[in-house]
Structure formats: structure tokens, C-alpha cells
Design a protein around this motif. Structure first.
Motif, PDB file in Angstrom:
ATOM      1  N   PHE A 637       0.838  -1.206   0.000  1.00 55.17           N
ATOM      2  CA  PHE A 637       0.000   0.000   0.000  1.00 55.17           C
ATOM      3  C   PHE A 637       0.871   1.254   0.000  1.00 55.17           C
ATOM      4  CE2 PHE A 637      -1.783   3.403   2.661  1.00 55.17           C
ATOM      5  CZ  PHE A 637      -2.892   3.752   1.919  1.00 55.17           C
ATOM      6  N   PHE A 638       1.871   1.304   0.854  1.00 58.77           N
ATOM      7  CA  PHE A 638       2.731   2.479   0.908  1.00 58.77           C
ATOM      8  C   PHE A 638       3.543   2.629  -0.375  1.00 58.77           C
ATOM      9  CE2 PHE A 638       2.130   2.458   5.577  1.00 58.77           C
ATOM     10  CZ  PHE A 638       1.797   3.790   5.726  1.00 58.77           C
ATOM     11  N   ASN A 639       4.010   1.514  -0.951  1.00 58.85           N
ATOM     12  CA  ASN A 639       4.758   1.586  -2.203  1.00 58.85           C
ATOM     13  C   ASN A 639       3.890   2.133  -3.331  1.00 58.85           C
ATOM     14  OD1 ASN A 639       7.228   0.689  -1.266  1.00 58.85           O
ATOM     15  ND2 ASN A 639       6.741  -1.467  -1.596  1.00 58.85           N
ATOM     16  N   GLN A 640       2.627   1.675  -3.363  1.00 56.20           N
ATOM     17  CA  GLN A 640       1.709   2.142  -4.409  1.00 56.20           C
ATOM     18  C   GLN A 640       1.433   3.630  -4.285  1.00 56.20           C
ATOM     19  OE1 GLN A 640      -1.664  -0.372  -3.782  1.00 56.20           O
ATOM     20  NE2 GLN A 640      -0.592  -2.237  -4.431  1.00 56.20           N
ATOM     21  N   GLN A 641       1.422   4.122  -3.035  1.00 56.06           N
ATOM     22  CA  GLN A 641       1.127   5.531  -2.811  1.00 56.06           C
ATOM     23  C   GLN A 641       2.376   6.395  -2.841  1.00 56.06           C
ATOM     24  OE1 GLN A 641      -1.905   6.431  -2.769  1.00 56.06           O
ATOM     25  NE2 GLN A 641      -2.797   4.398  -2.633  1.00 56.06           N
ATOM     26  N   GLY A 642       3.551   5.758  -3.093  1.00 53.03           N
ATOM     27  CA  GLY A 642       4.784   6.528  -3.010  1.00 53.03           C
ATOM     28  C   GLY A 642       5.050   6.982  -1.600  1.00 53.03           C
ATOM     29  N   GLY A 643       4.653   6.123  -0.642  1.00 55.90           N
ATOM     30  CA  GLY A 643       4.654   6.538   0.755  1.00 55.90           C
ATOM     31  C   GLY A 643       5.889   6.117   1.492  1.00 55.90           C
ATOM     32  N   ALA A 644       5.671   5.810   2.782  1.00 51.00           N
ATOM     33  CA  ALA A 644       6.790   5.667   3.710  1.00 51.00           C
ATOM     34  C   ALA A 644       7.732   4.547   3.325  1.00 51.00           C
ATOM     35  CB  ALA A 644       6.239   5.433   5.119  1.00 51.00           C
ATOM     36  N   ALA A 645       7.202   3.411   2.858  1.00 52.58           N
ATOM     37  CA  ALA A 645       8.074   2.258   2.651  1.00 52.58           C
ATOM     38  C   ALA A 645       9.002   2.434   1.458  1.00 52.58           C
ATOM     39  CB  ALA A 645       7.228   1.003   2.478  1.00 52.58           C
ATOM     40  N   SER A 646       8.718   3.433   0.615  1.00 51.97           N
ATOM     41  CA  SER A 646       9.592   3.638  -0.534  1.00 51.97           C
ATOM     42  C   SER A 646      10.829   4.452  -0.186  1.00 51.97           C
ATOM     43  CB  SER A 646       8.814   4.360  -1.658  1.00 51.97           C
ATOM     44  OG  SER A 646       8.404   5.633  -1.208  1.00 51.97           O
ATOM     45  N   HIS A 647      10.951   4.848   1.091  1.00 50.68           N
ATOM     46  CA  HIS A 647      12.088   5.643   1.530  1.00 50.68           C
ATOM     47  C   HIS A 647      12.893   4.846   2.536  1.00 50.68           C
ATOM     48  CE1 HIS A 647      10.459   9.283  -0.346  1.00 50.68           C
ATOM     49  NE2 HIS A 647       9.286   8.850   0.064  1.00 50.68           N
ATOM     50  N   PRO A 648      14.205   5.050   2.565  1.00 51.41           N
ATOM     51  CA  PRO A 648      15.012   4.337   3.550  1.00 51.41           C
ATOM     52  C   PRO A 648      14.713   4.841   4.951  1.00 51.41           C
ATOM     53  CG  PRO A 648      16.325   5.992   2.438  1.00 51.41           C
ATOM     54  CD  PRO A 648      15.009   5.944   1.709  1.00 51.41           C
ATOM     55  N   LEU A 649      14.947   3.974   5.925  1.00 53.18           N
ATOM     56  CA  LEU A 649      14.783   4.379   7.313  1.00 53.18           C
ATOM     57  C   LEU A 649      15.750   5.501   7.640  1.00 53.18           C
ATOM     58  CD1 LEU A 649      14.475   0.977   9.197  1.00 53.18           C
ATOM     59  CD2 LEU A 649      12.648   2.542   8.560  1.00 53.18           C
ATOM     60  N   GLU A 650      15.270   6.431   8.449  1.00 56.84           N
ATOM     61  CA  GLU A 650      16.136   7.517   8.877  1.00 56.84           C
ATOM     62  C   GLU A 650      16.965   7.052  10.064  1.00 56.84           C
ATOM     63  OE1 GLU A 650      14.114  11.139   9.490  1.00 56.84           O
ATOM     64  OE2 GLU A 650      13.452  11.292   7.422  1.00 56.84           O
ATOM     65  N   PRO A 651      18.100   7.692  10.324  1.00 56.57           N
ATOM     66  CA  PRO A 651      18.918   7.282  11.466  1.00 56.57           C
ATOM     67  C   PRO A 651      18.183   7.491  12.768  1.00 56.57           C
ATOM     68  CG  PRO A 651      19.666   9.380  10.569  1.00 56.57           C
ATOM     69  CD  PRO A 651      18.670   8.845   9.614  1.00 56.57           C
ATOM     70  N   PRO A 652      18.541   6.720  13.791  1.00 56.51           N
ATOM     71  CA  PRO A 652      17.870   6.841  15.083  1.00 56.51           C
ATOM     72  C   PRO A 652      17.999   8.249  15.641  1.00 56.51           C
ATOM     73  CG  PRO A 652      19.245   4.873  15.011  1.00 56.51           C
ATOM     74  CD  PRO A 652      19.577   5.680  13.806  1.00 56.51           C
ATOM     75  N   ARG A 653      16.960   8.638  16.404  1.00 58.15           N
ATOM     76  CA  ARG A 653      16.957   9.938  17.067  1.00 58.15           C
ATOM     77  C   ARG A 653      16.815   9.717  18.557  1.00 58.15           C
ATOM     78  NH1 ARG A 653      15.340  14.009  13.308  1.00 58.15           N
ATOM     79  NH2 ARG A 653      14.717  13.142  11.313  1.00 58.15           N
TER      80      ARG A 653
END
Length: 657
Positions: A637-653
Motif C-alpha cells: 500500500f505504501f509503495n503504491q502511494q509513493g509513501g513511507a516504505a519507498s524511503h530508507p529508514l532515517e537514522p535513530p533519534r
């Protein structure tokens, strides 16, 4: 049916190229908004009651405000909370005025306890005492603000905590008011607030003030809201719970101590010796400490007639005797000032209320003990508020509108009508204009253990970690208990590489501001964040609910309502517990999609939603998001929407505090 006049007015305002479109950049015409506004206009004009569920995104606020200000008579608009009041005043009403091209006569009213009492403030400055050193700067801020304010509303004082101790001693709460006998009656901030409301076409209140006002309308000075016969109840799903709170009786250790302190302060301010009064105050204070210490041992269970015995019975008799004695001693003072006469009445009323609550013999109430912080509260709460709501509110209305994004259960309003005692009403069910099938998925993982089982928290924490990795944080994780919230927070703290905000670490408003301004933040929260919270855009891309929000049968009020339904031959689970949980779940999941551009995942970590027969009732009441059971489908779902899963994880905060 609407007449042509109503249709034309709504089309002129809400139609394409209409007044609202000219005032609001990027305006999108919404047919459901116009339809709702037409129904409101008809009821306000012709009379009757309207029950209307207007799904998120309908634009219901402007839809009811427009016909309300055009009606030509006073309309009371009651919202769920003070925050929603402020949203109306800061956002919606200015937009309406701009669209209509004219000033609107609007008054806002809050509960009396929000306003400074001139007489009590003067008395406190002369003879009061601040018991906490950290509150001295706060009191100095109030002292500096008091001569300048134009409203007397404590909200004007920056950073004044809700829990500040001294405010109870300087506020205009109804039990402290001496009415027209007060030398400051005319300049009183509550008097001025009421005068503004008398001159307004639109009076904006909240349910807490509305119900508190209904509960004291029999008294000579308690009523605040001017007479009205037309009311709009927004967030009407909250009305029963708020009415339950205000239509009951409670006697607390705080009330007794406040009475004792007020008497001592007035004696000091008036330079009165009054040894008999001082002796009664000390005796009442001593007996109160003993009684409430014993009472705290009863917390968590329902009290039945005859529940007092032994030491408890002795202490309650002694406390009651001291309250009556204080009232008598105050009235015996020669040339006593008016505030002491009012305090004698407070002592008498407290004596009567203590007798009522301790007797626990009215089968229309449930009796129990609560403890909050250092306070102990003995409560008598109505089991059913429908009759009193009818007598005090609905029977006197010419026209009324009850609306919310979550009113209907099983596709209708039967549950709400029964709980509020509404025999007849026009009904309107308007779904959200958002395309949930495209904008969201509803994820219910397979194989989750029963929420009551020992392994549930561990498995829920693991699911939450996996979901947050897909959404890159940006989530509300909503719990039905503090215990589950804290247990999950402990387990995921080292596993989630995003800022964690946890309810209790800061005030609600501070947490929400931090969530909105912190990239990839995750907020863990309980009941107060399930509703009335609005975050638009990608910052909130996931709402996770740990389990179906059934009210605990251990709660005394819930328990009493279950018993009453059972004794009347009903089905408490199907008729009461499931509908309450459905409305709560709709509220929680409603946090996600707040605009047509929002995308995200709704997750319920409770397999009962799909495995139990009553789960179908929940699913039928929820927005039409596609139901999925596999995390791969969430990722797709996120890939289809160009959403969160199409981006790499950000470094820990670092975790935000």
C-alpha cells in the motif's frame, strides 16, 4: 424536504463560486456539507430535533454555523471541549464572518471556575496563603494580569497550569458565589460574560459548562447561560458522559479543606475573633482527615446501603456533626459579612450532600470512592441520565441539532436515542467524503493472542515495532490502559529508531505540538488522545490501537449500567458495551484521515475484530478502508502511494521528552 428559500441560501453560500469559495482559497464544493446545512436550517427554522452523523471531512462546523447566525435569534452552540471552543472562535467563526462580509455577534462562555473572582482575589491578597513555593511566581503573574484583563479568563495567563493550587481560592466557581449581594456583582467577570451572551446571536459554550449550568438552574445565582430554546450540540457523542459527571453528587477531601480555608481566610480578612467558628473549623478538619483516610480503603468497589460500620460510621457522624455545627456557628455571628453567610450555606449544603452520598440508598445512583493524587472523592453518580436530560434540556427546546463524526452504531441512531432519552428526531447519516478504499488500509494481524492473555503485550510490541519501521514512525499508538501503554513503551524504547513521546511526560498540548513539529515522531497515549486531536498530512501516517476499547466492567458506573440492563431483561454486552466500544474505536481511528490528501494505515492489534461474531458490527461501523492481514500488504500500500516504505529508514533519534 427543504423549501426553495433554504436551498437558495445554502447554494449561495456553499456552492461553486459562492460566498465561502470567495473567502477560502482552494475551496472544494462538498455536496454533503450543503445537504447537512439545509437540514440544520430547516430544523432551526421549523423546530424539532435533528440527529446527524457527518463523517470526517464533511465540513459540519460551517454547515451548522451558517444557518445558526442567519436564524435571527439566540442559538447556543455547545462543543465537546474548551479546545474545540477555541477552534470555533479562532478559525471557523472568523472565516464565516469573512465569507458573509459582516461582523457576527458572538459570545464565548466557559465554566465559572475559569474566571477570576474579584472579591475572593482581594480577600486572598489580604489574608490568603500560598502553600507551594513554586507557585509564588505564578501568583505574581496573576497579580500583574488581573488589573489589565478585559475578560478575567485564566487562559490569558501564559503557562498557568490547570492544576495550580491557589486558583481554586480566587476563582468564581458557583459554590463560592454570593450572587447579587456581592459588592463586585456588576464588574464581576461572570456577570460581564453573561451580559455579552445576552446581546449575542451565537453563544459558544462547551458540554461541561452546559451540563453544570443545567444542574444548578434551580439555584438563585448558579445559572450562567442566558435563557435559550435553540441549541446545537457538536461532538454530541460525549454528552452522556459529561451529563453523568455533572448530574451526580460528590463530597471530597478537597471540598472540605477548601471550605475550612475559606472560612479562616474570611475571618482573618474581617479581623473577626470568632472562637466558636474556629473550633468548629478545626474539628471539621480533624474529622475529615480521619474519615477520608478510612474512605480511601474503599476505593474501587461499589457501595451499597448500610456500607458504613464501626469506625467509618463513627467518623462520618462526627464529620457531619461538625459541618452542621460550622454552619450554625457562622450564622450566630453578629454583624457577619456576606461572604460568611455564603460559607454557612456551603457548610449546610455539604452536610446534606454528605448524608445523601453516605446513605447510598437511591437506586438511580451508583455509589463509589475514587482517589486522585492526594484527593479522596465519595461519589453518587446517576446510572441513567436520559430522564434528567429530557427534563432539564430537551423538553424545553424549540429546536435542537445533535451532531458528530461518530454518532451512529449499526447504521442508525437507536443506541444514542435510547441513551439520551430522545423519542423522536429527524435522522441524517452522511458518510465521510474521503475515499478510504484508496487512502487507507485497515490492518488486523493474524494469530494475535487474546488481549487478556499474558503474551499479548509482548506480541503487540513486536507488531508495533514492525509497523513503525514501515511507516518511518509518524504514528499514534493508542492504548486502552496506562498499564499496556507503559509496558509497550518499555519494550519498544530500544527497538524504535524514532522519537518517542509518551503521555504523562508532558501536558497534552505540549505533546501534540512536539508531535507535529518533530519529524518521524511516535506518540504513545491513552483515552484522552482518542478524540479531539487533529493532525493533518504525512506527519501522521499510522494509527495503531492495541485492542477493542471495551469499558472495564470493574468501573462502578459501567458495572451499574450492566446490572440495570440485565435486571430489565436486556443484553448488556450487545446493547451497551459493544456500542460504546464501536463509537470509541471510530473516534480513535478517525485521527488518521483528516484531509483528502492524507494516506496511511489503521491497525487494530485485536483478533476479536475478525474472529468474534460481534466483530462484524465493528467492521460495518468503520470507514471503508480495505481490510488486510499481512504486513506485506501494508508495505505494498505504501509503495503504491509513493509513501513511507519507498524511503530508507532515517537514522535513530534521541527520545523526546
Amino acid at each position: 424536504m427543504t423549501d426553495g428559500r433554504g436551498d437558495r441560501a445554502q447554494e449561495r453560500f456553499f456552492g461553486r463560486g459562492g460566498l465561502l469559495a470567495r473567502a477560502l482559497a482552494g475551496y472544494e464544493e462538498r455536496p454533503a456539507q450543503k445537504r447537512f446545512s439545509e437540514a440544520v436550517a430547516r430544523v432551526l427554522r421549523d423546530g424539532g430535533l435533528l440527529l446527524a452523523e457527518a463523517g470526517t471531512g464533511t465540513g459540519k462546523t460551517l454547515a451548522y454555523l451558517m444557518p445558526a447566525v442567519e436564524l435571527g435569534r439566540r442559538v447556543v452552540v455547545s462543543t465537546g471541549t474548551k479546545n474545540l471552543q477555541e477552534q470555533l472562535l479562532d478559525k471557523d467563526i472568523p472565516l464565516l464572518a469573512r465569507a458573509l462580509g459582516r461582523d457576527l455577534r458572538v459570545a464565548v462562555m466557559k465554566g465559572r471556575g475559569n474566571y477570576l473572582c474579584l472579591m475572593r482575589f482581594r480577600s486572598f491578597a489580604q489574608a490568603g496563603s500560598i502553600r507551594r513555593l513554586d507557585e509564588i511566581p505564578l501568583f505574581r503573574a496573576v497579580e500583574a494580569w488581573a488589573p489589565r484583563t478585559q475578560t478575567g479568563d485564566r487562559a490569558e495567563v501564559a503557562d498557568l497550569p490547570d492544576s495550580v493550587d491557589f486558583w481554586r481560592e480566587v476563582s468564581a466557581a458557583s459554590e463560592n458565589c454570593i450572587g447579587q449581594a456581592c459588592p463586585d456583582f456588576d464588574p464581576c467577570w461572570v456577570t460581564r460574560m453573561r451580559q455579552r451572551a445576552l446581546e449575542a446571536d451565537l453563544v459558544v459554550v462547551n458540554h461541561h459548562l452546559l451540563c453544570a449550568d443545567l444542574a444548578v438552574r434551580q439555584s438563585s445565582y448558579g445559572e450562567v447561560i442566558p435563557p435559550y430554546d435553540t441549541v446545537i450540540l457538536d461532538e454530541a457523542h460525549l454528552l452522556e458522559d459529561v451529563a453523568t459527571q455533572y448530574f451526580g453528587v460528590q463530597v471530597s477531601s478537597h471540598r472540605v479543606e477548601d471550605l475550612a480555608r475559606d472560612v479562616e481566610r474570611e475571618l482573618k480578612a474581617g479581623r473577626l475573633d470568632a472562637p466558636e467558628v474556629r473550633a468548629e473549623v478545626e474539628g471539621m478538619r480533624h474529622r475529615s482527615e480521619r474519615f477520608f483516610k478510612l474512605l480511601a480503603l474503599e476505593r474501587g468497589r461499589r457501595l451499597e446501603a448500610g456500607w458504613t460500620s464501626g469506625a467509618t460510621e463513627e467518623e462520618v457522624r462526627a464529620l457531619s456533626h461538625r459541618m452542621a455545627g460550622l454552619s450554625t456557628a457562622l450564622l450566630a455571628l453578629k454583624e457577619r459579612p456576606e461572604p460568611l453567610t455564603a460559607l454557612a450555606e456551603r457548610a449546610r449544603a455539604l452536610h446534606e450532600e454528605l448524608g445523601f452520598v453516605v446513605s447510598a440508598d437511591d437506586d438511580g445512583h451508583v455509589y463509589f470512592v475514587e482517589t486522585r493524587g492526594r484527593g479522596v472523592f465519595l461519589k453518587a453518580t446517576p446510572i441513567d441520565v436520559s430522564v434528567r436530560l429530557g427534563e432539564l434540556l430537551f423538553d424545553g427546546l424549540r429546536a435542537g441539532v445533535l451532531t458528530s463524526a461518530t454518532l451512529a452504531v449499526d447504521g442508525g441512531f437507536a443506541y444514542l436515542k435510547q441513551r439520551l432519552g430522545l423519542a423522536t428526531a429527524e435522522e441524517l447519516l452522511l458518510p465521510s467524503p474521503f475515499d478510504y478504499a484508496e487512502q487507507a488500509v485497515l490492518y488486523v494481524p493474524r494469530g494475535m493472542p487474546d488481549p487478556a492473555s499474558p503474551g499479548f503485550v509482548e506480541r503487540a510490541a513486536a507488531e508495533i515495532v514492525r509497523l513503525l519501521s514501515l511507516t518511518r514512525g509518524r504514528a499514534f499508538v493508542l492504548f486502552t490502559s496506562y498499564a499496556n501503554m507503559n509496558a509497550v513503551a518499555e519494550r519498544i524504547a530500544g527497538e524504535v529508531p524514532y522519537p518517542l513521546l509518551i503521555q504523562g511526560e508532558a501536558p497534552k498540548a505540549v505533546l501534540l505540538d512536539a508531535f507535529r513539529s518533530t519529524p518521524n515522531a511516535v506518540l504513545l497515549a491513552t483515552a484522552s488522545f482518542w478524540q479531539g486531536v487533529d493532525v493533518v498530512g504525512e506527519q501522521l501516517s499510522c494509527v495503531i490501537v492495541d485492542k477493542l476499547p471495551f469499558a472495564s466492567p470493574a468501573d462502578p458506573v459501567v458495572s451499574a449500567r450492566i446490572d440495570r440492563l440485565r435486571h430489565r431483561g436486556g443484553n448488556p454486552f450487545g446493547e451497551y458495551q459493544v456500542p460504546v466500544a464501536i463509537l470509541m474505536l471510530k473516534q480513535g481511528l478517525g485521527r488518521l484521515i483528516r484531509a483528502s490528501s492524507d494516506r496511511g494505515v489503521l491497525a487494530v492489534l485485536d483478533s476479536r475484530l475478525v474472529h468474534r461474531s460481534y466483530g462484524r458490527r465493528f467492521l460495518a461501523s468503520l470507514p471503508g478502508a480495505r481490510l488486510v492481514h499481512d504486513l506485506d500488504e501494508v508495505r505494498d500500500f505504501f509503495n503504491q502511494q509513493g509513501g513511507a516504505a519507498s524511503h530508507p529508514l532515517e537514522p535513530p533519534r534521541a527520545a523526546a521528552k
